[in-house]
Structures are given as structure tokens and as C-alpha cells.
Design an enzyme around this catalytic site. Structure first.
Site, PDB file in Angstrom:
ATOM      1  N   ASP A   1      42.377  42.569  41.002  1.00 39.25           N
ATOM      2  CA  ASP A   1      40.983  42.710  41.438  1.00 39.25           C
ATOM      3  C   ASP A   1      39.963  42.785  40.298  1.00 39.25           C
ATOM      4  O   ASP A   1      40.060  43.629  39.410  1.00 39.25           O
ATOM      5  CB  ASP A   1      40.863  43.974  42.295  1.00 39.25           C
ATOM      6  CG  ASP A   1      39.657  43.946  43.206  1.00 39.25           C
ATOM      7  OD1 ASP A   1      38.555  43.618  42.721  1.00 39.25           O
ATOM      8  OD2 ASP A   1      39.805  44.236  44.400  1.00 39.25           O
TER       9      ASP A   1
ATOM     10  N   SER B   1      36.218  39.944  44.212  1.00 35.45           N
ATOM     11  CA  SER B   1      36.970  40.464  45.346  1.00 35.45           C
ATOM     12  C   SER B   1      36.536  39.785  46.647  1.00 35.45           C
ATOM     13  O   SER B   1      36.563  38.573  46.751  1.00 35.45           O
ATOM     14  CB  SER B   1      36.815  41.989  45.400  1.00 35.45           C
ATOM     15  OG  SER B   1      37.822  42.566  46.188  1.00 35.45           O
TER      16      SER B   1
END
Length: 322
Positions: A160, A46
Site C-alpha cells: 500500500d 490505494s
């Protein structure tokens, strides 16, 4: 203090996820460099992938300058609202900014090993992006479900990586690191995992508050409404983004604790970030300072351990990097 390149073993740096808190990674990297600790391998999830990519391409200064210039208004300017599709934000503006900072680099051509972690939609597979477009890999790694559009790479839809590997220590080890430094941005969440009983309010006591009207022309009203819905109307009314990111963060913390227990890093840097929200991107000055302070607290122990490892030499059986 010996440089990482002079060691007979490789140093890995695992940069964890944490939305706006990821600006603390910049401070950590600054402190490590000042101490002469330069990792050979960086794996990021991320926001950790964003900062890690800028570091390995030599553009950490540029992303730091960008972060420090952010204000609430400028953060809103990067929210290109998506009225259809699989995410509330298209992410085009952020992608353009990434291209500006790191260009069209391919991961396999970078001077140091780098991998971004993503999650495959449908299967839940953990995907290590270690080849191909660096920008696309980073975009896939930070594509929060429901907020950003997922990214399609090699026929797979990805989002993600925090859903499967929030702090990618395992990736660093697989790439050949013999000493792994992990950066955990959510250590304060770990202390909030208690169970509490809440008595719901009677229906007669619940007050439904009407939202103030939104005025504007030519789609401006719709944009303002969506921004308010995404970011919230105040401290007591969380927006969609806050709800989604907080939910992801709780899941991420539980997964991180489980994975770190099974594969602990050799050193952990945990910035004290209590009170800083996951969308406080405009607080970069404070976040970078806290990250640097956290790394400085560990520097002496890190230097001592690395010198000891350097003097003792590599383990007898080196595993080849994939």
C-alpha cells in the site's frame, strides 16, 4: 467553463487512500465532469488508484455499478482467505474483477497520464508505477500490509502506497500538472488527534468473553472463524482488519498532513465521511453522494480559479514532464 484540454496548463487530480471511503471518489469525478473539469493527469494511492484507473480507462460507469450492487454478503464473498503466506487475503477475486473492468491495459498506452503509488517492502521507498500492467500497479497500490498479499513487480515486493504518500499531490506536479486538485477522504480523522489519559481497568474487573462456537464442515468452520476474526464479532469487538486498517489510517493521516503542508494542492475536496467505516463497501450509494456534494461545494471556486489561470496563460518556465 473551459475544458481541461483547452487550458494551456495541465490539471492534475490526486486521489487519496481510505479503503471503502474511496467510493466517494466516484462522486467527486461525476461532479467535476458535470462542471466541465476533466483532469489531464490522475495519480492515485490505494483505493484512489482503483477509481483513478477505472476513470482513465473509461470504465467508471462499470465500477460505479459494481459498487452500488455490493452488500455485506457480497463483500464477504470477495474475501478469499489465505491460510499461508504474507497476507490474510489472496486478492485473486478482486484481481479478477479488476481485469474484467480495465482489461490488460498498460499504463503507458492510456489516453491520459496515470500513476499509482506503492511502497517497497524493506526499504520503504516510494514507488511510482507509471508503466506496465495497470491491474498489477493498482493491486500493488492497495495491498494493505498483513491483509492482502504484496505484489512483486520488477523484482521488488510492493504494498500500500498510503504508507508513504497518502494523497499524491507531488506525483501530479512531477508529471507536469500546473493546477492540482486533491481529494482527502480522511479529513474527519485530522480532528481526532488529541491526547487523552486512560486509566486501565484492574485485572480483577476484566471479563474475558468466550467467542461463540463456529460450526461447519469441510473447512467451512475455519472460513467462518477467519471471517469473524478478520471482520470482528460486533461493534465492541474489532476484527483484525479493522485494527490494521485503522492503524494504517492514523499513520496515513499524520503523513498526509505533513506532506500537504510542504506541498499543498491548489484545491482540496474533502468529503464529509464521519460515521462511515473503512470496510463499509456496501454503503456506496451514500459515499458517492457525499463525494459529489463535497465537489459541488468547491466547484464555483474551482471554476473561477481555472478560468483565471487559463486567461493568464502558462508560467514562463514550463518544466518538462518526466
Amino acid at each position: 467553463m473551459a475544458q481541461a484540454g483547452a487550458n494551456k496548463f495541465k490539471i492534475g487530480l490526486a486521489l487519496g487512500g481510505g479503503a471503502a471511503r474511496g467510493w466517494a471518489h466516484i462522486g467527486v469525478l461525476r461532479a467535476l465532469k458535470k462542471a466541465g473539469i476533466v483532469p489531464d493527469i490522475i495519480a492515485g494511492t490505494s483505493i484512489g488508484a482503483v477509481v483513478g484507473a477505472c476513470e482513465v480507462t473509461g470504465h467508471l460507469d462499470e465500477v460505479e455499478a459494481f459498487a452500488r450492487e455490493l452488500t455485506r454478503r457480497r463483500v464477504l464473498g470477495f474475501l478469499d482467505i489465505n491460510l499461508s503466506g504474507t497476507g490474510l487475503i489472496t486478492g485473486h477475486k478482486l484481481a479478477e474483477r479488476l481485469y474484467k473492468h480495465i482489461g490488460n491495459a498498460n499504463i503507458e498506452d492510456l489516453p491520459r497520464r496515470f500513476t499509482a503509488v506503492a511502497t517497497e517492502i524493506g526499504t520503504g521507498h516510494e514507488v511510482w508505477l507509471s508503466r506496465g500492467s495497470l491491474v498489477d500497479a493498482v493491486r500493488a497500490s492497495y495491498a494493505l500490509p498483513g491483509l492482502f498479499r504484496p505484489v512483486k513487480l520488477d523484482g521488488r515486493w510492493l504494498f500500500d502506497g498510503a504508507l508513504v504518500n497518502p494523497i499524491p499531490v507531488s506525483v501530479c506536479r512531477a508529471l507536469g500538472a500546473r493546477y492540482v486538485i486533491a481529494v482527502n477522504l480522511n479529513i474527519d480523522i485530522s480532528h481526532r488527534g488529541t491526547i487523552s489519559n486512560v486509566n486501565p481497568m484492574p485485572a480483577s474487573d476484566v471479563v474475558l468473553e468466550d467467542a461463540p462456537p463456529v460450526t461447519g464442515k469441510n473447512g467451512v468452520a475455519v472460513r467462518r472463524l477467519l471471517q469473524r476474526q478478520i471482520l470482528g464479532r460486533g461493534e465492541d469487538v474489532p476484527g483484525i482488519s479493522t485494527v490494521m486498517v485503522d492503524a494504517l489510517n492514523i499513520v496515513q493521516d499524520r503523513i498526509a498532513r505533513s506532506r500537504l503542508a510542504g506541498d499543498p494542492p491548489d484545491s482540496m475536496i474533502s468529503p464529509r465521511l464521519h460515521g462511515i467505516g473503512l470496510f463499509d463497501f456496501h454503503r456506496a450509494d451514500e459515499l458517492i453522494a457525499r463525494g459529489e456534494a463535497a465537489a459541488r461545494r468547491e466547484i464555483d471556486d474551482l471554476a473561477r480559479e481555472l478560468d483565471t489561470r487559463h486567461q493568464s496563460g502558462p508560467p514562463s518556465a514550463e518544466l518538462p514532464a518526466p
